[in-house]
Design an enzyme around this catalytic site. Structure first.
Site, PDB file in Angstrom:
ATOM      1  N   CYS A 118       0.817  -1.224   0.000  1.00 34.96           N
ATOM      2  CA  CYS A 118       0.000   0.000   0.000  1.00 34.96           C
ATOM      3  C   CYS A 118       0.847   1.269   0.000  1.00 34.96           C
ATOM      4  O   CYS A 118       0.324   2.358  -0.242  1.00 34.96           O
ATOM      5  CB  CYS A 118      -0.930   0.016   1.211  1.00 34.96           C
ATOM      6  SG  CYS A 118      -2.057  -1.373   1.230  1.00 34.96           S
ATOM      7  N   HIS A 257      -3.784   7.232   2.977  1.00 31.17           N
ATOM      8  CA  HIS A 257      -4.147   5.934   2.397  1.00 31.17           C
ATOM      9  C   HIS A 257      -5.548   5.581   2.892  1.00 31.17           C
ATOM     10  O   HIS A 257      -5.834   5.648   4.091  1.00 31.17           O
ATOM     11  CB  HIS A 257      -3.124   4.885   2.837  1.00 31.17           C
ATOM     12  CG  HIS A 257      -3.504   3.487   2.459  1.00 31.17           C
ATOM     13  ND1 HIS A 257      -4.022   3.175   1.214  1.00 31.17           N
ATOM     14  CD2 HIS A 257      -3.435   2.319   3.149  1.00 31.17           C
ATOM     15  CE1 HIS A 257      -4.256   1.868   1.168  1.00 31.17           C
ATOM     16  NE2 HIS A 257      -3.913   1.333   2.327  1.00 31.17           N
ATOM     17  N   ASN A 287     -10.289  -0.152  -0.321  1.00 29.85           N
ATOM     18  CA  ASN A 287      -8.840  -0.022  -0.199  1.00 29.85           C
ATOM     19  C   ASN A 287      -8.195  -0.424  -1.528  1.00 29.85           C
ATOM     20  O   ASN A 287      -8.155  -1.599  -1.876  1.00 29.85           O
ATOM     21  CB  ASN A 287      -8.355  -0.932   0.947  1.00 29.85           C
ATOM     22  CG  ASN A 287      -6.851  -0.891   1.137  1.00 29.85           C
ATOM     23  OD1 ASN A 287      -6.121  -0.336   0.323  1.00 29.85           O
ATOM     24  ND2 ASN A 287      -6.389  -1.511   2.214  1.00 29.85           N
TER      25      ASN A 287
HETATM   26  O1  UT7 Z   1      -4.029  -1.319   3.535  1.00 28.31           O
HETATM   27  C1  UT7 Z   1      -3.084  -2.066   4.217  1.00 28.31           C
HETATM   28  C2  UT7 Z   1      -3.290  -2.073   5.656  1.00 28.31           C
HETATM   29  N1  UT7 Z   1      -4.536  -2.698   6.002  1.00 28.31           N
HETATM   30  C3  UT7 Z   1      -5.295  -2.137   6.907  1.00 28.31           C
HETATM   31  O2  UT7 Z   1      -4.994  -1.053   7.347  1.00 28.31           O
HETATM   32  C4  UT7 Z   1      -6.474  -2.900   7.431  1.00 28.31           C
HETATM   33  C5  UT7 Z   1      -6.470  -2.839   8.930  1.00 28.31           C
HETATM   34  N2  UT7 Z   1      -7.560  -3.535   9.564  1.00 28.31           N
HETATM   35  C6  UT7 Z   1      -8.860  -3.187   9.485  1.00 28.31           C
HETATM   36  O3  UT7 Z   1      -9.226  -2.303   8.761  1.00 28.31           O
HETATM   37  C7  UT7 Z   1      -9.847  -3.892  10.388  1.00 28.31           C
HETATM   38  O4  UT7 Z   1      -9.129  -4.672  11.320  1.00 28.31           O
HETATM   39  C8  UT7 Z   1     -10.872  -4.781   9.641  1.00 28.31           C
HETATM   40  C9  UT7 Z   1     -11.866  -3.915   8.903  1.00 28.31           C
HETATM   41  C10 UT7 Z   1     -10.157  -5.707   8.679  1.00 28.31           C
HETATM   42  C11 UT7 Z   1     -11.654  -5.606  10.663  1.00 28.31           C
HETATM   43  O5  UT7 Z   1     -12.280  -4.747  11.598  1.00 28.31           O
HETATM   44  P1  UT7 Z   1     -12.144  -5.043  13.165  1.00 28.31           P
HETATM   45  O6  UT7 Z   1     -12.925  -4.019  13.849  1.00 28.31           O
HETATM   46  O7  UT7 Z   1     -10.688  -5.134  13.470  1.00 28.31           O
HETATM   47  O8  UT7 Z   1     -12.887  -6.419  13.291  1.00 28.31           O
HETATM   48  P2  UT7 Z   1     -12.348  -7.793  13.910  1.00 28.31           P
HETATM   49  O9  UT7 Z   1     -11.401  -8.423  12.948  1.00 28.31           O
HETATM   50  O10 UT7 Z   1     -11.898  -7.535  15.313  1.00 28.31           O
HETATM   51  O11 UT7 Z   1     -13.672  -8.635  13.973  1.00 28.31           O
HETATM   52  C12 UT7 Z   1     -14.744  -8.269  14.859  1.00 28.31           C
HETATM   53  C13 UT7 Z   1     -15.886  -9.217  14.579  1.00 28.31           C
HETATM   54  C14 UT7 Z   1     -15.479 -10.699  14.563  1.00 28.31           C
HETATM   55  O12 UT7 Z   1     -16.547 -11.450  15.102  1.00 28.31           O
HETATM   56  P3  UT7 Z   1     -16.510 -11.966  16.611  1.00 28.31           P
HETATM   57  O13 UT7 Z   1     -15.282 -12.832  16.706  1.00 28.31           O
HETATM   58  O14 UT7 Z   1     -16.421 -10.752  17.465  1.00 28.31           O
HETATM   59  O15 UT7 Z   1     -17.793 -12.722  16.747  1.00 28.31           O
HETATM   60  C15 UT7 Z   1     -15.334 -10.997  13.100  1.00 28.31           C
HETATM   61  O16 UT7 Z   1     -15.525 -12.358  12.810  1.00 28.31           O
HETATM   62  O17 UT7 Z   1     -16.439  -8.945  13.277  1.00 28.31           O
HETATM   63  C16 UT7 Z   1     -16.459 -10.171  12.525  1.00 28.31           C
HETATM   64  N3  UT7 Z   1     -16.254  -9.816  11.126  1.00 28.31           N
HETATM   65  C17 UT7 Z   1     -17.270  -9.529  10.293  1.00 28.31           C
HETATM   66  N4  UT7 Z   1     -18.590  -9.463  10.473  1.00 28.31           N
HETATM   67  C18 UT7 Z   1     -19.337  -9.107   9.423  1.00 28.31           C
HETATM   68  C19 UT7 Z   1     -15.083  -9.735  10.450  1.00 28.31           C
HETATM   69  N5  UT7 Z   1     -15.320  -9.380   9.164  1.00 28.31           N
HETATM   70  C20 UT7 Z   1     -16.667  -9.256   9.056  1.00 28.31           C
HETATM   71  C21 UT7 Z   1     -17.504  -8.893   7.991  1.00 28.31           C
HETATM   72  N6  UT7 Z   1     -18.831  -8.848   8.216  1.00 28.31           N
HETATM   73  N7  UT7 Z   1     -17.037  -8.592   6.756  1.00 28.31           N
END
Ligand code: UT7
Length: 330
Positions: A118, A257, A287
């Protein structure tokens, strides 16, 4: 005389290109267990553009390059270098930058790709600024382009809702007054490969990655990447602003970004910048990795938000980890 250091290089033309094909959050609801509300509140994304079979990274780069050159009023033959930040080029080799060179007729340019995920556009801008400062080049075409959706795991809701495809280009030339790149900084830390990677066609034959050989999709521990991103974006932004001889209060626009609205909001808050000074287009494109900054800069200019004489701060973070930042007076 404006506040800040004297720039060496300047962006004189911008261009973008992305696929017509749009995938909305509602479309994604039919593919994985997700919903528009989760995607919108957790990422800020509403829709993204997806490449169709047969379309290549170079196709989008060539269109973006032609638009940037037209705005710059510089002929392709006048380019000394073409530097493309991408991890999703057309072929394993040659560099996609050489395909762009051939298509636009930049016969006097050396052309190469940079692999910095990125941060690819920022690394390329850094290279262009350095070449111009060293008198090794006068006009450089800098690009960031990524077709990530073909290497996305469409069964992984943690990643497949995030990415979109696009290309952005900038023509960089020698600055002649106080407008231009006041600072550009880059950095890397290879300790976190396991948090964000794609085995793809890599030659890794040892260690944990070997077990995954043959896979071609992006793997990300989103939570951990999020944590590192916020910390590094703040640090890099402060470094870029200081090197530019400015204070955060001198920044008219933060154009970061576009990976996640929550990451961007946390960065803005840590810098003391109100959200009214933050340019966002993540809702339309998701993204787009190395294309996201030139795409956001382009739209900020076209919409009349980022005006002549204004100062923008950009910060990026990606797999590697890699990061970078720039302060540019337009
Ligand atoms: O560009 C390069 C660098 N990349 C980034 O900067 C990305 C950085 N990370 C992020 O943007 C975020 O971490 C994500 C958007 C990828 C995920 O968001 P989060 O708030 O960190 O969610 P999480 O991974 O902690 O997941 C929270 C919950 C989980 O469920 P439980 O375990 O709490 O029941 C996930 O399974 O949300 C669930 N979850 C979803 N639910 C609905 C994860 N993805 C989804 C989804 N739809 N698409």
């Amino acid at each position: 005389m404006s506040k800040g250091v004297k720039p060496v290089s300047r962006i004189v033309g911008l261009g973008v290109s992305y696929p017509d094909n749009i995938m909305t959050n509602q479309d994604l609801e039919k593919i994985v267990e997700t919903n528009d509300e989760w995607i919108t509140t957790r990422t800020g994304i509403k829709e993204r553009h997806l490449v169709k079979r047969g379309e290549r990274t170079s196709d989008f780069c060539i269109r973006a390059a032609r638009e940037a050159l037209a705005e710059a009023g510089i002929a392709a033959e006048e380019l000394d270098a073409i530097i493309l930040g991408t991890i999703s080029g057309d072929l394993r080799f040659p560099a996609t930058a050489t395909l762009i060179q051939e298509a636009i007729g930049a016969k006097n340019a050396a052309a190469w790709d940079i692999s910095a995920t990125c941060s690819g556009f920022m690394f390329s801008l850094y290279s262009a600024d350095t070449l111009i400062a060293a008198n090794r080049a006068k006009n450089v075409l800098v690009l960031g382009a990524e077709l990530l959706t073909p290497i996305t795991d469409w069964s992984d809701r943690g990643t497949c809702v995030l990415f979109g495809d696009a290309a952005g280009a900038a023509v960089v030339t020698r600055a002649t007054d106080d407008r231009g790149v006041l600072s550009v900084v880059i950095g890397s830390n290879g300790s976190y490969t396991d948090l964000l990677y794609c085995v793809g066609h890599g030659t890794s034959s040892k260690g944990e990655l070997a077990a995954l050989n043959g896979e071609r999709v992006i793997h990300m521990n989103g939570n951990e990447v999020f944590r590192h991103a916020v910390r590094m974006l703040e640090r890099t932004a402060k470094e870029a602003v200081e090197k530019a001889g400015l204070d955060p209060a001198d920044v008219d626009w933060l154009i970061p970004h576009q990976a996640n609205t929550r990451i961007i909001a946390a960065t803005a808050e840590r810098l003391g910048l109100p959200m009214e000074k933050v340019f966002l287009n993540i809702h339309k494109y998701g993204n787009t990795s190395s294309a996201s900054v030139p795409l956001a800069m382009y739209e900020a200019r076209k919409e009349g938000a980022l005006r002549d004489g204004q100062v923008m701060l950009s910060v990026v973070f990606g797999g590697g980890f890699t990061w970078g930042g720039a302060v540019i007076r337009f």
